[in-house]
Write a protein that holds these residues in place. Structure first.
Motif, mmCIF file in Angstrom:
data_model
loop_
_atom_site.group_PDB
_atom_site.id
_atom_site.type_symbol
_atom_site.label_atom_id
_atom_site.label_comp_id
_atom_site.label_asym_id
_atom_site.label_seq_id
_atom_site.Cartn_x
_atom_site.Cartn_y
_atom_site.Cartn_z
ATOM 1 N N THR A 114 47.964 45.270 60.452
ATOM 2 C CA THR A 114 48.175 46.086 59.253
ATOM 3 C C THR A 114 47.562 45.420 58.026
ATOM 4 O OG1 THR A 114 50.238 46.986 60.134
ATOM 5 C CG2 THR A 114 49.883 47.175 57.763
ATOM 6 N N ILE A 115 46.762 46.184 57.298
ATOM 7 C CA ILE A 115 46.165 45.722 56.046
ATOM 8 C C ILE A 115 46.958 46.338 54.891
ATOM 9 C CG2 ILE A 115 44.089 45.748 54.600
ATOM 10 C CD1 ILE A 115 43.811 44.020 57.057
ATOM 11 N N LYS A 116 47.409 45.489 53.962
ATOM 12 C CA LYS A 116 48.168 45.940 52.798
ATOM 13 C C LYS A 116 47.389 45.576 51.526
ATOM 14 C CE LYS A 116 52.644 45.311 55.080
ATOM 15 N NZ LYS A 116 53.978 44.656 55.003
ATOM 16 N N PRO A 117 46.495 46.443 51.086
ATOM 17 C CA PRO A 117 45.668 46.121 49.904
ATOM 18 C C PRO A 117 46.514 45.929 48.644
ATOM 19 C CG PRO A 117 44.756 47.974 51.129
ATOM 20 C CD PRO A 117 46.124 47.736 51.667
ATOM 21 N N LYS A 118 46.142 44.938 47.836
ATOM 22 C CA LYS A 118 46.755 44.723 46.530
ATOM 23 C C LYS A 118 45.905 45.421 45.474
ATOM 24 C CE LYS A 118 46.679 40.224 46.763
ATOM 25 N NZ LYS A 118 46.872 38.778 46.518
ATOM 26 N N PRO A 119 46.521 45.822 44.362
ATOM 27 C CA PRO A 119 45.716 46.460 43.304
ATOM 28 C C PRO A 119 44.699 45.485 42.730
ATOM 29 C CG PRO A 119 47.962 46.043 42.554
ATOM 30 C CD PRO A 119 47.940 45.753 44.018
ATOM 31 N N ALA A 120 43.592 46.016 42.306
ATOM 32 C CA ALA A 120 42.537 45.178 41.740
ATOM 33 C C ALA A 120 43.006 44.556 40.426
ATOM 34 C CB ALA A 120 41.279 46.008 41.495
ATOM 35 N N THR A 121 42.585 43.333 40.178
ATOM 36 C CA THR A 121 42.886 42.665 38.912
ATOM 37 C C THR A 121 41.913 43.162 37.857
ATOM 38 O OG1 THR A 121 43.647 40.683 40.090
ATOM 39 C CG2 THR A 121 43.104 40.446 37.754
ATOM 40 N N LEU A 122 42.469 43.858 36.856
ATOM 41 C CA LEU A 122 41.605 44.426 35.823
ATOM 42 C C LEU A 122 41.157 43.344 34.852
ATOM 43 C CD1 LEU A 122 43.559 47.718 35.039
ATOM 44 C CD2 LEU A 122 41.516 47.454 36.446
ATOM 45 N N PRO A 123 39.894 43.320 34.492
ATOM 46 C CA PRO A 123 39.431 42.340 33.503
ATOM 47 C C PRO A 123 40.035 42.637 32.132
ATOM 48 C CG PRO A 123 37.718 43.971 33.955
ATOM 49 C CD PRO A 123 38.818 44.227 34.938
ATOM 50 N N VAL A 124 40.327 41.589 31.374
ATOM 51 C CA VAL A 124 40.885 41.761 30.030
ATOM 52 C C VAL A 124 39.743 42.036 29.061
ATOM 53 C CG1 VAL A 124 42.184 40.694 28.165
ATOM 54 C CG2 VAL A 124 42.812 40.235 30.551
ATOM 55 N N PRO A 125 39.758 43.211 28.413
ATOM 56 C CA PRO A 125 38.681 43.512 27.455
ATOM 57 C C PRO A 125 38.818 42.644 26.205
ATOM 58 C CG PRO A 125 40.336 45.239 27.444
ATOM 59 C CD PRO A 125 40.704 44.316 28.548
ATOM 60 N N THR A 126 37.728 42.468 25.489
ATOM 61 C CA THR A 126 37.737 41.720 24.236
ATOM 62 C C THR A 126 37.298 42.635 23.101
ATOM 63 O OG1 THR A 126 35.454 40.947 24.529
ATOM 64 C CG2 THR A 126 37.229 39.547 25.399
ATOM 65 N N TYR A 127 37.755 42.293 21.913
ATOM 66 C CA TYR A 127 37.498 43.090 20.712
ATOM 67 C C TYR A 127 36.914 42.129 19.683
ATOM 68 C CZ TYR A 127 39.102 45.968 16.651
ATOM 69 O OH TYR A 127 39.208 46.692 15.490
ATOM 70 N N THR A 128 35.632 42.321 19.346
ATOM 71 C CA THR A 128 34.908 41.315 18.560
ATOM 72 C C THR A 128 34.515 41.752 17.157
ATOM 73 O OG1 THR A 128 32.805 42.030 19.521
ATOM 74 C CG2 THR A 128 33.985 40.248 20.648
ATOM 75 N N ALA A 129 34.419 43.069 16.907
ATOM 76 C CA ALA A 129 33.960 43.516 15.585
ATOM 77 C C ALA A 129 34.271 44.986 15.388
ATOM 78 C CB ALA A 129 32.460 43.276 15.430
ATOM 79 N N LEU A 130 34.323 45.427 14.112
ATOM 80 C CA LEU A 130 34.427 46.844 13.787
ATOM 81 C C LEU A 130 33.564 47.123 12.561
ATOM 82 C CD1 LEU A 130 37.784 47.748 11.981
ATOM 83 C CD2 LEU A 130 36.988 45.423 12.252
ATOM 84 N N SER A 131 33.044 48.352 12.512
ATOM 85 C CA SER A 131 32.192 48.726 11.379
ATOM 86 C C SER A 131 32.266 50.236 11.171
ATOM 87 C CB SER A 131 30.744 48.316 11.658
ATOM 88 O OG SER A 131 29.899 48.686 10.581
#
Length: 402
Positions: A114-131
């Motif tokens: 039996t294979i029990k897949p785990k949820p994918a680890t989502l990458p943490v987004p970054t926030y660098t600038a706004l304009s």
């Protein structure tokens, strides 16, 4: 002579590889049946490599078929004893099956198949600038960073709202992996813009505060600032400032018990109650000459605690309990009315008013003494003076009001 010898050796090799049945008819040797000895890992995430080891897998990848439930895997390598594949998205818990030339492999893995897949680890987004960094409702703002989704609905952008600081969501117009455009929503006020991608909050880049200034809010001038702060918190109870002009505001609101606000009215931090709160709300706030902000928290002197927020470190640091048992006032242990104001003198002595309106002093050693009795402070001995406010000037003169 040599030709004869070679011929005899060749014949011996050919005929030795064949077997005869009872009738003397030659038959081909049996093919080894495939068998699985191990499958690793059994709880992979999408993108992980899964390895099947065993025997009889052959050497032709097209002859092998691996499936998990109804999904067929794409193999990446195959030898007679090992098969590898990368787990794709969308695979749910099911048994893994292997067939070589349509012959189903026996599973000898002691841990099952039996294979029990785990949820994918989502990458943490970054926030660098706004304009631009300022504007009004209806304007379009470009947010720059990494790890954004190209699917519009998987990105959420929240502005600080005027109603008790509750977030208001802007409409995302465009999205790439590194850029989002969003419309400033009605009701937004000056504050940090939060970007949430697939329910993961983006982290701010070092040195970037993510603050967007709403021009129409009137922040920073006269009554506009007061109106903004008034809307940031309900049931405001006490406030203090540090030497940088930041405002610390507390209330009986459990969700927003303590806020740090810039002179422009921007919420710099909402303190989680788990950082300092055990019971009751923050009853008193003050600051000392070093820029340290002090707070007293609790419903009664028997359960109250004192914390301080040192300049340059926003984390409340526990100083001491204010325990009635330490000073023999057990009759206060059942009181549930809040403690009152507090102040700190230039030497670091802490003064606070308890729920019986008495003034107490805690010195640098932690020793606690009653400084004034409310009854003694009243000119009418038939009633006590209900002290509600205390402040100390630069010469350590103490002022009380009630």
């Amino acid at each position: 002579m040599k030709k004869i010898i070679y011929l005899l050796v060749l014949c011996a090799t050919v005929f030795g590889a064949c077997k005869k049945n009872e009738g003397g008819v030659e038959v081909a040797p049996e093919t080894q049946k495939p068998a699985i000895s191990a499958i690793n890992p059994k709880d992979p995430k999408p993108g992980d490599v899964v390895t099947i080891t065993g025997t009889g897998f052959g050497s032709v990848m097209a002859d092998a078929k691996v499936s998990i439930g109804t999904k067929v895997m794409t193999l990446t390598s195959l030898t007679s004893t090992e098969i590898k594949f990368t787990l794709p998205e969308g695979v749910t818990e099911a048994e893994i099956k292997l067939a070589i030339k349509d012959i189903v492999a026996a599973n000898n893995d002691p841990q099952g198949a039996t294979i029990k897949p785990k949820p994918a680890t989502l990458p943490v987004p970054t926030y660098t600038a706004l304009s631009p960094a300022n504007g009004k409702a209806g304007d379009i703002v470009t947010l720059t960073g990494t790890g954004f989704s190209t699917v519009l609905t998987e990105n959420r952008v929240e502005f600080i709202g005027a109603l008790s600081g509750a977030p208001v969501t802007g409409v995302v117009k465009t999205a790439t992996a590194t850029s989002i455009t969003v419309e400033v929503p009605t009701g937004a006020v000056t504050g940090v813009i939060n970007i949430i991608v697939k329910n993961v909050y983006a982290t701010l880049a070092t040195g970037f505060n993510g603050v967007f200034t709403v021009n129409s809010s009137g922040v920073g001038t006269g009554k506009g600032t007061l109106a903004l702060i008034e809307n940031l918190m309900t049931n405001a109870y006490a406030m203090a400032t540090d030497d940088e002009g930041n405002i610390y505001l507390t209330s009986t609101n459990a969700a927003k018990n303590l806020l740090k606000i810039s002179p422009a009215g921007v919420i710099l931090k909402t303190y989680a109650v788990t950082e300092y709160k055990t019971t009751g709300h923050v009853a008193g706030l003050c600051n000392d000459k070093n820029g340290t902000v002090w707070l007293i928290q609790g419903n009664s002197r028997n359960t109250a605690k004192i914390y301080k927020i040192v300049k340059g470190d926003d984390k409340p640091v526990f100083v001491r309990d204010i325990n009635a048992d330490l000073i023999g006032y057990n009759q206060y242990s059942s009181l549930s009315t809040p403690l009152n104001d507090m102040a700190v003198d230039s030497k670091g002595n802490v003064f606070y008013v308890d729920n019986q309106y008495d003034l107490w002093k805690i010195d640098l050693t932690g020793a606690q003494t009653q400084y004034f009795d409310a009854n003694d402070l009243s000119t009418n001995k038939s009633r006590s003076l209900n002290i509600s406010d205390i402040t100390i000037d630069k010469n350590d003169n103490i002022y009380i009001g009630g």
